[in-house]
Design a protein around this motif. Structure first.
Motif, PDB file in Angstrom:
ATOM      1  N   GLU A 153      59.744  -3.654 -18.156  1.00  0.00           N
ATOM      2  CA  GLU A 153      60.444  -4.660 -18.964  1.00  0.00           C
ATOM      3  C   GLU A 153      59.694  -4.899 -20.278  1.00  0.00           C
ATOM      4  OE1 GLU A 153      63.402  -5.510 -18.305  1.00  0.00           O
ATOM      5  OE2 GLU A 153      63.347  -4.490 -16.365  1.00  0.00           O
ATOM      6  N   ASN A 154      58.386  -4.973 -20.168  1.00  0.00           N
ATOM      7  CA  ASN A 154      57.575  -5.187 -21.363  1.00  0.00           C
ATOM      8  C   ASN A 154      57.709  -4.022 -22.343  1.00  0.00           C
ATOM      9  OD1 ASN A 154      55.591  -6.484 -23.001  1.00  0.00           O
ATOM     10  ND2 ASN A 154      54.125  -4.943 -22.257  1.00  0.00           N
ATOM     11  N   ILE A 155      57.678  -2.810 -21.814  1.00  0.00           N
ATOM     12  CA  ILE A 155      57.785  -1.640 -22.685  1.00  0.00           C
ATOM     13  C   ILE A 155      59.162  -1.576 -23.341  1.00  0.00           C
ATOM     14  CG2 ILE A 155      57.892   0.885 -22.705  1.00  0.00           C
ATOM     15  CD1 ILE A 155      55.596   0.911 -20.731  1.00  0.00           C
ATOM     16  N   LYS A 156      60.195  -1.847 -22.575  1.00  0.00           N
ATOM     17  CA  LYS A 156      61.548  -1.831 -23.158  1.00  0.00           C
ATOM     18  C   LYS A 156      61.664  -2.864 -24.282  1.00  0.00           C
ATOM     19  CE  LYS A 156      63.981  -2.212 -19.376  1.00  0.00           C
ATOM     20  NZ  LYS A 156      65.168  -2.296 -18.471  1.00  0.00           N
ATOM     21  N   ASP A 214      65.774  -0.884 -32.631  1.00  0.00           N
ATOM     22  CA  ASP A 214      67.001  -0.619 -33.382  1.00  0.00           C
ATOM     23  C   ASP A 214      68.143  -0.307 -32.415  1.00  0.00           C
ATOM     24  OD1 ASP A 214      67.081   2.298 -32.736  1.00  0.00           O
ATOM     25  OD2 ASP A 214      65.202   2.281 -33.857  1.00  0.00           O
ATOM     26  N   ASN A 215      69.310  -0.070 -32.965  1.00  0.00           N
ATOM     27  CA  ASN A 215      70.494   0.151 -32.132  1.00  0.00           C
ATOM     28  C   ASN A 215      70.469   1.482 -31.382  1.00  0.00           C
ATOM     29  OD1 ASN A 215      71.645  -2.295 -32.734  1.00  0.00           O
ATOM     30  ND2 ASN A 215      72.700  -1.501 -34.562  1.00  0.00           N
ATOM     31  N   TYR A 216      69.794   2.477 -31.950  1.00  0.00           N
ATOM     32  CA  TYR A 216      69.727   3.761 -31.254  1.00  0.00           C
ATOM     33  C   TYR A 216      68.982   3.616 -29.932  1.00  0.00           C
ATOM     34  CZ  TYR A 216      71.046   5.655 -35.821  1.00  0.00           C
ATOM     35  OH  TYR A 216      71.682   5.932 -36.984  1.00  0.00           O
ATOM     36  N   VAL A 217      67.831   2.967 -30.001  1.00  0.00           N
ATOM     37  CA  VAL A 217      67.045   2.776 -28.777  1.00  0.00           C
ATOM     38  C   VAL A 217      67.798   1.868 -27.816  1.00  0.00           C
ATOM     39  CG1 VAL A 217      64.834   2.094 -27.815  1.00  0.00           C
ATOM     40  CG2 VAL A 217      64.936   2.989 -30.140  1.00  0.00           C
ATOM     41  N   ALA A 218      68.363   0.800 -28.358  1.00  0.00           N
ATOM     42  CA  ALA A 218      69.104  -0.133 -27.507  1.00  0.00           C
ATOM     43  C   ALA A 218      70.235   0.579 -26.785  1.00  0.00           C
ATOM     44  CB  ALA A 218      69.654  -1.286 -28.353  1.00  0.00           C
ATOM     45  N   GLU A 219      70.921   1.439 -27.520  1.00  0.00           N
ATOM     46  CA  GLU A 219      72.014   2.201 -26.925  1.00  0.00           C
ATOM     47  C   GLU A 219      71.501   3.139 -25.829  1.00  0.00           C
ATOM     48  OE1 GLU A 219      75.144   1.644 -27.474  1.00  0.00           O
ATOM     49  OE2 GLU A 219      75.717   3.201 -26.029  1.00  0.00           O
ATOM     50  N   SER A 220      70.352   3.752 -26.084  1.00  0.00           N
ATOM     51  CA  SER A 220      69.785   4.666 -25.091  1.00  0.00           C
ATOM     52  C   SER A 220      69.333   3.923 -23.836  1.00  0.00           C
ATOM     53  CB  SER A 220      68.601   5.436 -25.669  1.00  0.00           C
ATOM     54  OG  SER A 220      68.067   6.302 -24.692  1.00  0.00           O
ATOM     55  N   ILE A 221      68.801   2.729 -24.026  1.00  0.00           N
ATOM     56  CA  ILE A 221      68.378   1.938 -22.861  1.00  0.00           C
ATOM     57  C   ILE A 221      69.601   1.590 -22.015  1.00  0.00           C
ATOM     58  CG2 ILE A 221      67.445  -0.301 -22.154  1.00  0.00           C
ATOM     59  CD1 ILE A 221      65.450  -0.084 -24.464  1.00  0.00           C
ATOM     60  N   LYS A 222      70.722   1.419 -22.690  1.00  0.00           N
ATOM     61  CA  LYS A 222      71.966   1.159 -21.962  1.00  0.00           C
ATOM     62  C   LYS A 222      72.439   2.433 -21.236  1.00  0.00           C
ATOM     63  CE  LYS A 222      74.491  -1.525 -24.516  1.00  0.00           C
ATOM     64  NZ  LYS A 222      75.527  -1.851 -25.531  1.00  0.00           N
ATOM     65  N   THR A 223      72.357   3.561 -21.941  1.00  0.00           N
ATOM     66  CA  THR A 223      72.801   4.839 -21.376  1.00  0.00           C
ATOM     67  C   THR A 223      71.865   5.336 -20.269  1.00  0.00           C
ATOM     68  OG1 THR A 223      73.601   5.418 -23.581  1.00  0.00           O
ATOM     69  CG2 THR A 223      73.522   7.189 -21.953  1.00  0.00           C
ATOM     70  N   ASN A 280      64.464  -1.236 -10.396  1.00  0.00           N
ATOM     71  CA  ASN A 280      64.355  -0.854 -11.805  1.00  0.00           C
ATOM     72  C   ASN A 280      63.671   0.485 -12.034  1.00  0.00           C
ATOM     73  OD1 ASN A 280      65.431  -3.421 -12.340  1.00  0.00           O
ATOM     74  ND2 ASN A 280      63.374  -4.290 -12.290  1.00  0.00           N
ATOM     75  N   TYR A 281      63.989   1.452 -11.215  1.00  0.00           N
ATOM     76  CA  TYR A 281      63.430   2.788 -11.422  1.00  0.00           C
ATOM     77  C   TYR A 281      64.568   3.801 -11.403  1.00  0.00           C
ATOM     78  CZ  TYR A 281      59.543   6.054 -11.607  1.00  0.00           C
ATOM     79  OH  TYR A 281      58.620   6.988 -12.030  1.00  0.00           O
ATOM     80  N   ASN A 282      64.786   4.435 -12.531  1.00  0.00           N
ATOM     81  CA  ASN A 282      65.894   5.371 -12.670  1.00  0.00           C
ATOM     82  C   ASN A 282      65.457   6.773 -12.248  1.00  0.00           C
ATOM     83  OD1 ASN A 282      67.994   7.028 -13.554  1.00  0.00           O
ATOM     84  ND2 ASN A 282      68.450   5.689 -15.284  1.00  0.00           N
ATOM     85  N   GLY A 311      59.566   5.318 -26.279  1.00  0.00           N
ATOM     86  CA  GLY A 311      60.617   5.240 -27.295  1.00  0.00           C
ATOM     87  C   GLY A 311      61.165   6.618 -27.621  1.00  0.00           C
ATOM     88  N   GLY A 312      60.263   7.564 -27.804  1.00  0.00           N
ATOM     89  CA  GLY A 312      60.672   8.918 -28.139  1.00  0.00           C
ATOM     90  C   GLY A 312      61.491   9.552 -27.024  1.00  0.00           C
TER      91      GLY A 312
END
Length: 281
Positions: free
Chosen positions: A74-77, A83-92, A8-10, A265-266
Motif C-alpha cells: 500500500e505504501n509503495i503504491k 500520474d494517470n498512467y500509473v494509476a491506470e496500471s494499478i487498476k489494470t 493483496n497479492y496478485n 513504478g517501472g
DNA sequence: TCTCAGGGGCGAT
DNA sequence: ATCGCCCCTGAG
C-alpha cells in the motif's frame, strides 16, 4: 500443503508477468521452477494460498524471500501513484509485486532473453532446463530445475547450442565460468548498486539492461528497473524523454521520478503497455 | 516455403 | 557515438 494468509497479492500478474519466465498456470495452480526447487501455489478464498515446495518440503524461508512477504504494498503504491498512467496500471494490474528471485538463476535466464520475445524466451528457458536440469515430478506433471552454473560450466559451447540458444551460448558460458570460479554468488549481496553493476557487466554478454534485471528482480534494488525497448518507448512516448538520452540518464530520471521505487513504478508501466500497446500510439 | 523481427550486446568503424 | 550482425524460433 501449507496454508498462508496472503491478501493483496496478485499471483497471476506477478508470477506470469515479465519479471519471471519460470511459472506456469495449470488447473488453477501456479507451478514455478528455480535451480533448487519446484514451487506450487494454489489460490484459495481470494485472500490465502495453499503452497508447497519440492523436493525439499515446507521451505517457508524460501517462499517468504521469493514473494517478498515483508513488503508494504500500500505504501509503495501510494509513492508511485504520480500520474494517470500509473494509476491506470494499478487498476489494470492490482497488487502486482516485485519478486525476490535467486541471483544466479535470474542472471542466467535474463542472458537468454536477449533479442527474443516472451514466447521464445519461455520456450528456450524450458529447453535448457529440460536438457541439463534435474527432473522432478509433482502432481504427475514433469518439471525441470534450471541447471546450476557449475553444470553449465562443464558443457561446451556446442553442447549448449543444442538447446537453440544460439549466440547466447558463449554468454552463458562466460557467466557460468565466473559464477563457478569466483565467489560472486556470495559477494554480490554485499555490494552496493554501482559495485554490483560493475561486477555483472564484467561478464561477456551482460550489459546495462540485463544487469538491471538482476538488480531489480533478484537483488531487491527497488530503485532500479530494466530499461528495455518497451520501457524506453514508455519514457519517450508517454513521458516525452529525448530518445537520444543515454541509458544511464534515463535510469537516473526514472529513479528520481518514482522516488526510489522505480522497480515498482517501472514494472507497473511495463505490464500495462504490454497488455495495451496502443497507449504508446 | 520464405521473410522478418524479436525483453541486447559486442566489435568494428 | 553509431551500426551491422549475432543464432534461432514463431508469426505472417
Amino acid at each position: 500443503m501449507n496454508k498462508l494468509k496472503l491478501p493483496n497479492y496478485n499471483l497471476e500478474k506477478t508470477l506470469l508477468g515479465g519479471q519471471s519466465h519460470s511459472w506456469d498456470k495449470i488447473n488453477d495452480a501456479y507451478y514455478g521452477f528455480t535451480q533448487h526447487n519446484i514451487i506450487k501455489i494454489t489460490p484459495k478464498n481470494n485472500d490465502e494460498i495453499l503452497w508447497q515446495t519440492y523436493p525439499k518440503k515446507d521451505n517457508f524461508e524460501f517462499l517468504k524471500n521469493y514473494l517478498r512477504l515483508d513488503i508494504d504494498i500500500e505504501n509503495i503504491k501510494r509513492i508511485i501513484s504520480k500520474d494517470n498512467y500509473v494509476a491506470e496500471s494499478i487498476k489494470t494490474n492490482p497488487d502486482l509485486r516485485i519478486l525476490g528471485q535467486d541471483f544466479e538463476e535470474t542472471l542466467l535466464i535474463f542472458i537468454l532473453t536477449q533479442h527474443k520475445n516472451i514466447k521464445a524466451i519461455r520456450k528456450c528457458v524450458r529447453d535448457v532446463a529440460k536438457k541439463f536440469g534435474e527432473r522432478i515430478v509433482v502432481d504427475d506433471i514433469e518439471f525441470f530445475l534450471f541447471p546450476e552454473a557449475e553444470v553449465l560450466n562443464n558443457l561446451t559451447e556446442t553442447e549448449l547450442k543444442t538447446t537453440g540458444i544460439g549466440f547466447r551460448a558463449k554468454y552463458i558460458k562466460d557467466a557460468a565460468r565466473i559464477l563457478t570460479e569466483t565467489d560472486l554468488n556470495q559477494r554480490i549481496y554485499d555490494l552496493n548498486e554501482q559495485e554490483a553493476r560493475e561486477a555483472l557487466t564484467q561478464i561477456h554478454g551482460v550489459g546495462d539492461k540485463v544487469s538491471d534485471c538482476v538488480l531489480s528482480f533478484a537483488l531487491k534494488f527497488d530503485n532500479i528497473t530494466p530499461l528495455d525497448v518497451w520501457s524506453k518507448r514508455i519514457l519517450t512516448s508517454l513521458y516525452k524523454l529525448d530518445p537520444k538520452m543515454k541509458y544511464e540518464d534515463m535510469r537516473r530520471w526514472i529513479d528520481d521520478y518514482f522516488e526510489g521505487y522505480a522497480a515498482w513504478g517501472g514494472h507497473y508501466l511495463w505490464e500495462y503497455v504490454r497488455v495495451h500497446p496502443q497507449v504508446l500510439q
